[in-house]
Design a protein around this motif. Structure first.
Motif, PDB file in Angstrom:
ATOM      1  N   SER A  37       0.869  -1.082  -0.082  1.00  0.00           N
ATOM      2  CA  SER A  37      -0.089   0.047   0.154  1.00  0.00           C
ATOM      3  C   SER A  37       0.853   1.213   0.024  1.00  0.00           C
ATOM      4  CB  SER A  37      -0.789   0.072   1.178  1.00  0.00           C
ATOM      5  OG  SER A  37      -0.127   0.163   2.376  1.00  0.00           O
ATOM      6  N   CYS A  38       0.422   2.217  -0.456  1.00  0.00           N
ATOM      7  CA  CYS A  38       1.066   3.392  -0.492  1.00  0.00           C
ATOM      8  C   CYS A  38       1.430   4.068   0.975  1.00  0.00           C
ATOM      9  CB  CYS A  38      -0.065   4.622  -1.060  1.00  0.00           C
ATOM     10  SG  CYS A  38       0.764   6.527  -0.833  1.00  0.00           S
ATOM     11  N   ARG A  39       0.444   3.872   1.913  1.00  0.00           N
ATOM     12  CA  ARG A  39       0.675   4.125   3.270  1.00  0.00           C
ATOM     13  C   ARG A  39       1.738   3.489   3.896  1.00  0.00           C
ATOM     14  NH1 ARG A  39      -5.433   2.928   5.373  1.00  0.00           N
ATOM     15  NH2 ARG A  39      -5.639   3.254   3.046  1.00  0.00           N
ATOM     16  N   ASN A  62      -5.874  16.559   3.893  1.00  0.00           N
ATOM     17  CA  ASN A  62      -5.394  15.390   3.421  1.00  0.00           C
ATOM     18  C   ASN A  62      -5.895  14.196   4.181  1.00  0.00           C
ATOM     19  OD1 ASN A  62      -3.192  13.565   2.869  1.00  0.00           O
ATOM     20  ND2 ASN A  62      -1.410  14.662   3.756  1.00  0.00           N
ATOM     21  N   ILE A  66      -2.935   9.504   6.495  1.00  0.00           N
ATOM     22  CA  ILE A  66      -1.672   9.911   6.374  1.00  0.00           C
ATOM     23  C   ILE A  66      -0.936  10.673   7.630  1.00  0.00           C
ATOM     24  CG2 ILE A  66      -0.121  11.708   4.913  1.00  0.00           C
ATOM     25  CD1 ILE A  66      -1.347   8.682   3.729  1.00  0.00           C
ATOM     26  N   ASP A 134       3.992  12.574  -1.720  1.00  0.00           N
ATOM     27  CA  ASP A 134       2.726  11.487  -1.745  1.00  0.00           C
ATOM     28  C   ASP A 134       2.193  11.778  -3.203  1.00  0.00           C
ATOM     29  OD1 ASP A 134       0.626  10.144  -1.673  1.00  0.00           O
ATOM     30  OD2 ASP A 134      -0.107  10.900   0.271  1.00  0.00           O
ATOM     31  N   ALA A 136       0.056   9.446  -4.519  1.00  0.00           N
ATOM     32  CA  ALA A 136      -1.311   8.600  -4.274  1.00  0.00           C
ATOM     33  C   ALA A 136      -2.354   9.068  -5.598  1.00  0.00           C
ATOM     34  CB  ALA A 136      -1.773   8.634  -2.874  1.00  0.00           C
ATOM     35  N   SER A 158      -0.169   5.125  -4.807  1.00  0.00           N
ATOM     36  CA  SER A 158      -1.016   4.057  -4.433  1.00  0.00           C
ATOM     37  C   SER A 158      -1.630   3.734  -5.818  1.00  0.00           C
ATOM     38  CB  SER A 158      -2.341   4.998  -3.759  1.00  0.00           C
ATOM     39  OG  SER A 158      -3.217   4.108  -3.575  1.00  0.00           O
ATOM     40  N   LYS A 161      -5.857   3.980  -6.595  1.00  0.00           N
ATOM     41  CA  LYS A 161      -6.705   5.099  -6.967  1.00  0.00           C
ATOM     42  C   LYS A 161      -6.684   5.066  -8.589  1.00  0.00           C
ATOM     43  CE  LYS A 161      -6.426   6.708  -2.873  1.00  0.00           C
ATOM     44  NZ  LYS A 161      -5.676   5.688  -2.004  1.00  0.00           N
ATOM     45  N   GLY A 168      -1.971  -2.395  -3.254  1.00  0.00           N
ATOM     46  CA  GLY A 168      -0.792  -2.263  -3.967  1.00  0.00           C
ATOM     47  C   GLY A 168      -0.348  -0.711  -3.786  1.00  0.00           C
ATOM     48  N   LEU A 265      -8.375   0.193   4.476  1.00  0.00           N
ATOM     49  CA  LEU A 265      -7.510  -0.937   3.958  1.00  0.00           C
ATOM     50  C   LEU A 265      -6.824  -1.643   4.835  1.00  0.00           C
ATOM     51  CD1 LEU A 265      -6.784  -1.449   0.901  1.00  0.00           C
ATOM     52  CD2 LEU A 265      -4.566  -0.198   1.478  1.00  0.00           C
ATOM     53  N   TYR A 358     -11.804  16.028   2.754  1.00  0.00           N
ATOM     54  CA  TYR A 358     -11.090  15.957   3.897  1.00  0.00           C
ATOM     55  C   TYR A 358     -11.232  17.639   4.669  1.00  0.00           C
ATOM     56  CZ  TYR A 358      -8.317  12.840   1.024  1.00  0.00           C
ATOM     57  OH  TYR A 358      -8.364  11.673   0.227  1.00  0.00           O
TER      58      TYR A 358
HETATM   59  C1  PLP Z   1      -3.330  11.479  -0.157  1.00  0.00           C
HETATM   60  C2  PLP Z   1      -3.589  10.091  -0.161  1.00  0.00           C
HETATM   61  N1  PLP Z   1      -2.223   9.560   0.252  1.00  0.00           N
HETATM   62  C3  PLP Z   1      -2.036   8.165   0.245  1.00  0.00           C
HETATM   63  C4  PLP Z   1      -3.158   7.469   0.744  1.00  0.00           C
HETATM   64  C5  PLP Z   1      -2.892   6.060   0.861  1.00  0.00           C
HETATM   65  O1  PLP Z   1      -3.209   5.140  -0.066  1.00  0.00           O
HETATM   66  P1  PLP Z   1      -3.074   3.629   0.308  1.00  0.00           P
HETATM   67  O2  PLP Z   1      -4.755   3.407   0.278  1.00  0.00           O
HETATM   68  O3  PLP Z   1      -2.815   2.896  -1.139  1.00  0.00           O
HETATM   69  O4  PLP Z   1      -2.356   3.285   1.510  1.00  0.00           O
HETATM   70  C6  PLP Z   1      -4.435   7.743   0.330  1.00  0.00           C
HETATM   71  C7  PLP Z   1      -5.584   7.066   0.536  1.00  0.00           C
HETATM   72  O5  PLP Z   1      -6.849   7.363   0.206  1.00  0.00           O
HETATM   73  C8  PLP Z   1      -4.660   9.338   0.113  1.00  0.00           C
HETATM   74  O6  PLP Z   1      -5.671   9.958  -0.204  1.00  0.00           O
END
Ligand code: PLP
Length: 426
Positions: A37-39, A62, A66, A134, A136, A158, A161, A168, A265, A358
């Motif tokens: 995952s991105c996070r 945001n 995050i 970031d 994403a 991410s 998206k 992933g 997630l 947000y």
């Molecule tokens: C701005 C932003 N960065 C990062 C993420 C995290 O992505 P992921 O769900 O792949 O972890 C999100 C998730 O919605 C997001 O909105």
């Protein structure tokens, strides 16, 4: 910890993660490491580049997730002033003493609108701190003649998206020699691949299609709530400040922050299995088609009265005028409306659900116990209140719904409008 052959661990030539990494390296021109995952990729980057106790400049408009990743990495979030037109960091409004106190800058590139990466790169270089992007929401966006994600010491993507894989991510780095160290940090954070969650991942799109087909959305939400999977009843998840303070005292510690970081997630740190990787690969192969459709939808939405604050449509250029730069292929297009909740309700009545809101900004949400507030919060507050992020792939349906419901565009944001490209133009 059981490590299978796929995921962060197996960047063997020909393996699925390797193929995904090569595709992303081709797009970005940089080394890429697959992450579940991105996070998780962001957590790895923050742990690598920032000493515990460090301070990270970030956007208050945001995803809460995050914010919690920054806390989990043992860092103090410092909220930046924002340009109200696109929620990018207003670099000139960051006080000098704040610049002098930072360990890193984290951009958001909200909805795909790029932050001012070339200038941030210069500021970070001058301060001797890393820039972390970031990306994403911005997998197809460009800034300063480069892809978003090609400016930072590290950037994270991410694949949930635009790619739409619902799993992933990718951690990309400027220095290819760091690959091994980052892979090792990431590997230690993985939980083993579970067959039940792989199967759930595979059947989920069919289940969702059935729910849509049978118009059972409400019943499905009630069930998710009963199962404890519906963690965000409001735009922001409940902060639970006492429990969060205990987690922060243990930071850096991802497990202690898991209840906040996993939202939306739950598999975010689970090693990706073959089925998951195969779907991500198929989706990633179609990314250019998705980006082209997003770009077309973005252009259409920006040409409406809601496309810009003050209701001045971006519109097609007049004959003889300099052609406008192409729109970015946004993930969501922030339309500007007077009454955001009423506009979202009007769309919901037509089956168009608005997500990725947000509001309020993170400093108003979490307070000074957990973050340094922005020294100039008005731009962020205005954007958070008036932006209605809509899916460019549904542009026509959105425009029809807003017209029929008489949704009024927002007026201009208060105060002088900072420089920068404005919404979604490169
Ligand atoms: C701005 C932003 N960065 C990062 C993420 C995290 O992505 P992921 O769900 O792949 O972890 C999100 C998730 O919605 C997001 O909105």
């Amino acid at each position: 910890m059981a490590i299978g052959e796929a995921g962060l661990t197996s960047a063997r030539p020909g393996s699925q993660p390797k193929r995904l990494e090569e595709t992303m390296r081709g797009r970005l021109g940089r080394e890429c490491v697959y992450v579940p995952s991105c996070r998780l990729g962001l957590f790895v980057a923050l742990r690598h580049w920032c000493p515990p106790g460090g301070r990270v400049l970030m956007s208050p408009v945001n995803d809460d997730v995050i914010f919690f990743v920054v806390l989990a990495a043992g860092l103090r979030p410092v909220q930046a002033p924002l340009n109200p037109l696109d929620a990018s960091i207003d670099i000139d409004a960051v006080p000098d003493e704040v610049w002098g106190s930072l360990s890193a800058v984290l951009t958001t590139n909200l909805y795909g609108n790029p932050d001012r990466a070339p200038e941030l790169r210069r500021r970070c270089d001058a301060s001797g701190i890393p820039l972390i992007e970031d990306a994403a929401h911005a997998i197809g966006s460009q800034v300063g003649g480069r892809p978003v994600g090609a400016w930072g010491d590290a950037s994270v993507f991410s694949l949930s998206k635009h790619v739409g894989a619902k799993a992933g991510g990718m951690l990309s780095v400027a220095d290819p020699d760091l690959r091994k160290a980052l892979e090792e940090t990431g590997r230690e954070l993985l939980t083993p691949c579970r067959m039940t969650s792989e199967l759930a991942f595979v059947v989920r799109p069919y289940a969702e299609a059935a729910v849509r087909g049978l118009r059972l959305r409400r019943a499905a939400w009630a069930t998710l709530r009963l199962l404890g999977r519906m963690e965000r009843e409001e735009i922001r998840m409940p902060l639970r400040p006492q429990a969060l303070a205990r987690a922060v005292a243990a930071a850096p510690d991802l497990a202690a922050h898991d209840p906040w970081v996993r939202v939306d997630l739950h598999d975010y740190r689970q090693e990706s299995g073959r089925l998951r990787l195969a779907r991500i690969a198929r989706k990633l192969d179609r990314l250019d088609d998705v980006l082209a459709a997003c770009r077309a939808g973005t252009e259409l939405l920006l040409s409406t009265p809601w496309g810009r604050p003050g209701g001045t449509p971006g519109g097609p250029p007049k004959t003889g005028a300099r052609p406008a730069p192409a729109a970015q292929p946004l993930f969501r297009v922030p339309l500007f409306v007077e009454d955001r909740d009423a506009a979202a309700a009007a769309l919901a009545r037509r089956g168009i659900i608005v997500g990725y809101l947000y509001d309020p900004p993170l400093d108003d949400y979490a307070g000074a116990a957990f973050t340094d507030p922005s020294p100039a919060p008005e731009g962020a507050r205005w954007f958070a209140r008036h932006a209605l992020p809509v899916d460019p792939l549904r542009a026509r349906a959105v425009i029809d719904a807003l017209r029929e419901s008489g949704v009024r565009p927002a007026g201009a944001p208060p105060g002088p409008t900072p420089g920068g490209p404005g919404p979604s133009r490169g």
